[in-house]
Design an enzyme around this catalytic site. Structure first.
Site, PDB file in Angstrom:
ATOM      1  N   TYR A   1       1.510  12.384  15.015  1.00 13.22           N
ATOM      2  CA  TYR A   1       2.154  11.142  14.200  1.00 13.22           C
ATOM      3  C   TYR A   1       2.797  10.080  14.987  1.00 13.22           C
ATOM      4  CZ  TYR A   1       5.514   9.251  10.932  1.00 13.22           C
ATOM      5  OH  TYR A   1       6.302   8.308  10.152  1.00 13.22           O
TER       6      TYR A   1
ATOM      7  N   THR B   1       0.899  -1.088  -0.039  1.00 15.24           N
ATOM      8  CA  THR B   1      -0.125   0.108  -0.059  1.00 15.24           C
ATOM      9  C   THR B   1       0.742   1.236  -0.034  1.00 15.24           C
ATOM     10  OG1 THR B   1      -0.274   0.108   2.441  1.00 15.24           O
ATOM     11  CG2 THR B   1      -1.619  -1.213   1.245  1.00 15.24           C
ATOM     12  N   GLY B   2       0.376   2.412  -0.658  1.00  9.40           N
ATOM     13  CA  GLY B   2       1.153   3.394  -0.648  1.00  9.40           C
ATOM     14  C   GLY B   2       2.640   3.186  -1.535  1.00  9.40           C
ATOM     15  N   GLY B   3       2.422   2.580  -2.684  1.00  3.63           N
ATOM     16  CA  GLY B   3       3.435   1.856  -3.559  1.00  3.63           C
ATOM     17  C   GLY B   3       4.004   3.011  -4.702  1.00  3.63           C
TER      18      GLY B   3
ATOM     19  N   SER C   1       7.511   3.677  12.986  1.00  3.07           N
ATOM     20  CA  SER C   1       8.520   4.790  12.860  1.00  3.07           C
ATOM     21  C   SER C   1       9.086   4.880  14.387  1.00  3.07           C
ATOM     22  CB  SER C   1       7.486   5.908  12.657  1.00  3.07           C
ATOM     23  OG  SER C   1       8.784   7.252  13.030  1.00  3.07           O
TER      24      SER C   1
ATOM     25  N   SER D   1       5.608   5.707  -4.208  1.00  2.00           N
ATOM     26  CA  SER D   1       6.772   6.674  -4.055  1.00  2.00           C
ATOM     27  C   SER D   1       7.561   6.371  -3.007  1.00  2.00           C
ATOM     28  CB  SER D   1       6.390   8.196  -4.150  1.00  2.00           C
ATOM     29  OG  SER D   1       5.608   8.372  -3.001  1.00  2.00           O
ATOM     30  N   GLY D   2       8.604   6.642  -2.619  1.00  2.00           N
ATOM     31  CA  GLY D   2       9.264   6.595  -1.474  1.00  2.00           C
ATOM     32  C   GLY D   2       9.725   5.167  -1.231  1.00  2.00           C
ATOM     33  N   ILE D   3       9.428   4.867   0.277  1.00  4.97           N
ATOM     34  CA  ILE D   3       9.648   3.430   0.721  1.00  4.97           C
ATOM     35  C   ILE D   3       8.772   2.417  -0.139  1.00  4.97           C
ATOM     36  CG2 ILE D   3       9.590   1.998   2.641  1.00  4.97           C
ATOM     37  CD1 ILE D   3      10.365   4.701   4.465  1.00  4.97           C
ATOM     38  N   GLY D   4       7.439   2.907  -0.296  1.00  5.74           N
ATOM     39  CA  GLY D   4       6.683   1.746  -0.844  1.00  5.74           C
ATOM     40  C   GLY D   4       7.022   1.579  -2.257  1.00  5.74           C
TER      41      GLY D   4
END
Length: 249
Positions: free
Chosen positions: A150, A12-14, A137, A16-19
Site C-alpha cells: 500500500y 472517483t470512488g465517490g 497517504s 463513501s468515505g473521503i470521496g
C-alpha cells in the site's frame, strides 16, 4: 460559498468515505459532480443523498478499459471538467512475508495503473485552469509494519503528481496531492484484519497521532476543495499532509 458555481467536477470512488465527503463539499459550493464506484447500490444511495447535482457512473478504478469508458461517458454527457479528485483506491495490509502477487497486482492496478490511465483518458475533457488532486497517504512517508505494498503504491502516486505537474502545466492543468493520515472511513474496515487486530491497530495508531484522534472525511475534503479552487492557483506539484501531526511531530 460558491467557488464552484457552474463548474463540473469528477470524484472517483465517490460513493463513501473521503470521496463522498468531497463530492458533498463540491456540491455545497455549486458544482455538478460526477462520482464513480464499483457498487451500483452504493452509488444509488450516494446519489439519493447528494441530490440532483450528482451524476453517477459505475466504474472499475483498476481497469484501463473502464477508465476510457468513464471518459467517454463524461464526453457523451457534454461535460467538461474543472476539477478531478482521483480518490478511488484500495488498502490491503499484510506482513511482508505474506504478500503474494495477487495482493500486489490488485493494489497497484487500482491505486496506480488505474489512476494513471484515468488521468490520461480525461485530458481532452479538462478545461484550461483545471485542477487534479490525487489522494495519497502518509504511509508513503512512514515505516508502518504490514503496509509495504500500500505504501509503495501511494509513493508512486506522489511521484506521479510531480511529473504530471511539469508535463501538464503548459495545458494550464495543476496536479497536487492530499495525503491523509488515519481517517475513519469504510476503507479502514477493509484492511484485511480481523476485528481484534483492527481494534488493537486503531488504538496503536491513535496513540501516535498528536491530536489524539482519527481525522474525519470532511476534514480531508476541505483540503481537496482548497487545492481545486482558484485560490490555490500558485500551488503546483505539492503534497499537503493532513494527518493530525502523525508524520510531522
Amino acid at each position: 460559498m460558491t467557488r464552484f458555481q457552474d463548474k463540473a467536477v469528477l470524484v472517483t470512488g465517490g460513493s463513501s468515505g473521503i470521496g463522498f465527503a468531497a463530492a458533498q463539499a463540491f456540491i455545497d459550493e455549486g458544482a455538478r459532480v460526477v462520482i464513480t464506484g464499483r457498487d451500483a447500490a452504493a452509488l444509488d444511495a450516494a446519489k439519493a443523498a447528494l441530490g440532483p447535482n450528482a451524476v453517477t457512473v459505475q466504474n472499475d478504478a483498476g481497469s484501463i478499459a473502464s477508465a476510457r469508458d468513464l471518459a467517454a461517458a463524461i464526453h457523451a454527457a457534454g461535460i467538461r471538467l474543472d476539477a478531478v479528485f482521483v480518490n478511488a483506491g484500495t488498502a490491503r495490509f499484510a506482513a511482508f512475508a505474506d504478500v503474494d502477487e495477487a495482493l500486489w497486482d490488485s493494489t497497484f492496478n487500482t491505486n496506480v495503473k488505474g489512476a494513471y490511465f484515468q488521468i490520461q483518458a480525461l485530458l481532452p475533457l479538462l478545461n484550461k485552469g483545471a485542477s487534479i488532486v490525487i489522494n495519497g497517504s502518509i504511509n508513503a512517508h512512514i515505516g508502518m509494519p504490514a503496509s509495504s505494498v500500500y505504501a509503495a503504491s501511494k509513493a508512486a502516486l506522489i511521484s506521479l503528481a510531480k511529473t504530471l505537474s511539469a508535463e501538464l502545466l503548459p495545458r494550464g492543468v495543476r496536479v497536487n496531492v492530499v495525503s491523509p493520515g488515519p481517517v475513519q472511513t469504510p476503507l479502514y474496515g477493509k484492511l484485511g484484519l480481523d476485528a481484534a487486530t483492527l481494534e488493537a491497530t486503531a488504538a496503536q495508531i491513535v496513540s501516535q497521532v498528536p491530536v489524539g484522534r482519527f481525522g474525519t472525511p470532511q476534514e480531508i475534503a476541505s483540503t481537496v476543495l482548497h487545492l481545486s479552487a482558484p485560490e490555490s492557483a500558485f500551488i503546483v506539484g505539492t503534497e499537503i499532509i493532513a494527518d493530525g501531526g502523525m508524520s510531522q511531530l
